[in-house]
Each structure stands twice: as structure tokens, then as C-alpha cells.
Write an enzyme that holds these catalytic residues in place. Structure first.
Site, PDB file in Angstrom:
ATOM      1  N   SER A  46     -32.639   1.060  -1.776  1.00  0.00           N
ATOM      2  CA  SER A  46     -32.666   0.832  -3.217  1.00  0.00           C
ATOM      3  C   SER A  46     -33.443   1.935  -3.926  1.00  0.00           C
ATOM      4  CB  SER A  46     -33.244  -0.545  -3.547  1.00  0.00           C
ATOM      5  OG  SER A  46     -34.519  -0.717  -2.965  1.00  0.00           O
ATOM      6  N   GLU A  47     -34.528   2.442  -3.305  1.00  0.00           N
ATOM      7  CA  GLU A  47     -35.241   3.599  -3.859  1.00  0.00           C
ATOM      8  C   GLU A  47     -35.805   4.473  -2.746  1.00  0.00           C
ATOM      9  OE1 GLU A  47     -35.415   0.916  -7.480  1.00  0.00           O
ATOM     10  OE2 GLU A  47     -36.250   0.569  -5.482  1.00  0.00           O
ATOM     11  N   THR A  48     -35.910   5.757  -3.073  1.00  0.00           N
ATOM     12  CA  THR A  48     -36.576   6.763  -2.241  1.00  0.00           C
ATOM     13  C   THR A  48     -37.531   7.515  -3.148  1.00  0.00           C
ATOM     14  OG1 THR A  48     -34.663   7.013  -0.775  1.00  0.00           O
ATOM     15  CG2 THR A  48     -36.252   8.824  -0.807  1.00  0.00           C
ATOM     16  N   PHE A  66     -36.209   7.851  -7.025  1.00  0.00           N
ATOM     17  CA  PHE A  66     -34.755   7.944  -7.122  1.00  0.00           C
ATOM     18  C   PHE A  66     -34.093   6.721  -6.491  1.00  0.00           C
ATOM     19  CE2 PHE A  66     -36.123  12.253  -7.585  1.00  0.00           C
ATOM     20  CZ  PHE A  66     -35.165  12.895  -8.363  1.00  0.00           C
ATOM     21  N   HIS A  77     -41.733  -1.646  -6.761  1.00  0.00           N
ATOM     22  CA  HIS A  77     -41.933  -1.588  -5.310  1.00  0.00           C
ATOM     23  C   HIS A  77     -42.094  -0.149  -4.832  1.00  0.00           C
ATOM     24  CE1 HIS A  77     -37.901  -0.543  -3.530  1.00  0.00           C
ATOM     25  NE2 HIS A  77     -38.543  -0.568  -2.375  1.00  0.00           N
TER      26      HIS A  77
END
Length: 278
Positions: A46-48, A66, A77
Site C-alpha cells: 500500500s505504501e513504500t 509513495f 502507517h
């Protein structure tokens, strides 16, 4: 390309692999936005996030966040997960028990508390009722009658959340929304748990578009919901929200109020450490 330290952490759960995963690239200075986006798309999480040297003298580090498709100015998070990864890599905050993260919305204080981290929620940049036409569309997306929606509000703090209030946690858990109808909307649904439940609120987060549909545990949404429900007299921090139940996760988001400011906390576990070539 060169080797860079790399971490994956699990956020908002006391049990590893029951929260929300985050990929973290350390020492990311020199990478372009295009390179960051390409790698974030590849991880398919979901995110990096990418940790960089701060540009503000008040910050301990800078982060760029991102999704698989776009950069976000802030997300919850990734904030806690990046802080945990930075600390585990040897980072030492200048202010002792509080570190300062620099991101697209500015400087975010993060408290280091025993087995938890907690960030101070940034101000909402859009905080107003949702018009009736859009509420009707949201009801259709969620597959429920319009009258089941007790209230709805824009809760924008980076992501473009719309908060939706239902009468009970069970109604939230029973939702079977249609992602094909969602377009680009980001919808967060909340309902109160019973008096004997472990947590006080049940939350679900639905994000229109490909590839994400339901997010396991969402700090930015819970920050916005806490502001809205507290202002409306419907929640009294401290309280704990559960999220990810339908997905088999055990997310726990701890909300507190300090001098009128919302703080969003949770446990973060390091799961993977190594290097990545970027």
C-alpha cells in the site's frame, strides 16, 4: 544502481504480520521521484517510503511516501513505520523521547513510548460536511440504504478521505462494497463497538482505483476520524480502534488527546532487513 539498506515493517499490530506492511528504503538521497515511484509500484504494497537527509534543521530525517501509483504528502502507517525503521537502523532523535519527521505536509512530531510510537495528527486541510448527492453515491458504493449513513465528512490530511459514520461495528463489518463503483474516492467507515468489546470503534478503509481496494490499517484515516468524532462529542480519547478484521488482520490504533491535539499510536514490528539495489 547501488546497494541501499532496506526494511519491511508491520504497523499497528502487536502480532507480527497482522497489521499493515510498509517497505522502507534507507539512504535514499540521489534517487529521482521516477525511480522511487517505479520501485513503489514494484513492491506492490500500500505504501513504500524513502528516507533522506532532512532539509529542515529541526527535523531528524525526511521521508517521501509513495503508493503503487502516486506520491502522498502524508500518511499515517508510513509515518510510524518509517520512524521505527529509522530508529532500528541506529537513528537517535535530537529531542530524546520525540523525533521530528519532515514530509510533504511539514514537520510531524513522533513520540517514542515504551512499546509504541505515536504521531501528532496534522491539521485537516478539508473538513466539512459531504453533500447529499455524494452521500447517495457512497451509499450505493457501500451497498447500503442511504438512511444507514448517519453522517459523513471530508477528512483530508494528505489522502482525500471521506469519513462515513454507521450505527454499529457490526454494520461496518457486514459491508460488501463494490470497488467498480468507487472511482477515485477514498472512503473510511466507522461504527461503535459494544460496551464489552476490546476496542471502542471498528474502522474500514476503501480506496478506489487499481490496485488497492481495502487498506488493512490506516493511520491518516484514524487521525481524521478522531478529530471529527471528538469534535462532535461522539468519542472521548483515549480510545482504541480496530481495523483489518475482515481481512484477517488485527490492527489496533490507539488515539489520545493532548492539549487539544490528536495523537495516533500503535506498535511497529521489524520483519525484514537487508539491502536493495537502486
Amino acid at each position: 544502481m547501488r546497494p541501499r539498506p532496506y526494511s519491511e515493517v508491520d504497523v499497528f499490530s502487536a502480532e507480527p504480520y497482522r497489521g499493515n506492511a510498509l517497505a522502507v528504503v534507507h539512504d535514499a538521497d540521489g534517487l529521482s521521484a521516477e525511480e522511487m515511484q517505479r520501485f513503489a509500484t514494484w513492491t506492490n504494497l500500500s505504501e513504500t517510503t524513502f528516507l533522506l537527509a532532512p532539509s529542515s534543521p529541526a527535523a531528524d530525517y525526511r521521508v517521501r511516501i509513495f503508493t503503487a501509483t502516486e506520491e502522498l504528502p502524508f500518511a499515517g502507517h508510513p509515518t510510524l513505520g518509517s520512524a521505527r525503521a529509522w530508529l532500528d537502523a541506529g537513528g537517535s532523535p535530537r529531542a530524546g523521547g520525540t523525533l521530528i519527521q519532515e514530509c510533504g505536509v511539514g514537520l510531524i512530531p513522533i513520540r517514542i513510548q515504551e512499546d509504541q510510537l505515536a504521531f501528532e495528527a496534522p491539521p485537516l486541510t478539508r473538513y466539512e460536511p459531504v453533500d447529499e448527492v455524494l452521500i447517495g453515491r457512497i451509499a450505493a458504493i457501500l451497498g447500503i440504504p442511504r438512511e444507514n449513513i448517519l453522517d459523513a465528512s471530508w477528512l483530508v490530511n494528505g489522502p482525500q478521505w471521506i469519513g462515513v459514520r454507521l450505527a454499529s461495528a457490526q454494520e461496518v463489518l457486514d459491508l460488501q462494497p463494490d470497488p467498480a463503483k468507487a472511482g477515485s474516492l477514498e472512503i473510511g467507515v466507522v461504527g461503535p463497538c459494544g460496551s464489552t468489546a476490546e476496542t471502542q470503534l471498528e474502522v474500514r478503509a476503501f480506496i478506489g482505483g487499481d490496485p488497492v481496494w481495502e487498506d488493512p490499517v490506516t493511520g491518516s484515516l484514524n487521525a481524521g476520524l478522531a478529530r471529527w468524532l471528538t469534535d462532535a462529542g461522539l468519542a472521548a480519547p483515549p480510545y482504541t480502534a480496530s481495523q483489518g478484521t475482515v481481512l484477517g488482520r488485527r490492527g489496533r490504533v490507539h488515539i489520545s488527546l493532548d492539549d487539544g491535539n490528536i495523537w495516533v499510536g500503535g506498535q511497529v514490528t521489524s520483519c525484514i532487513e537487508g539491502t536493495v539495489r537502486l
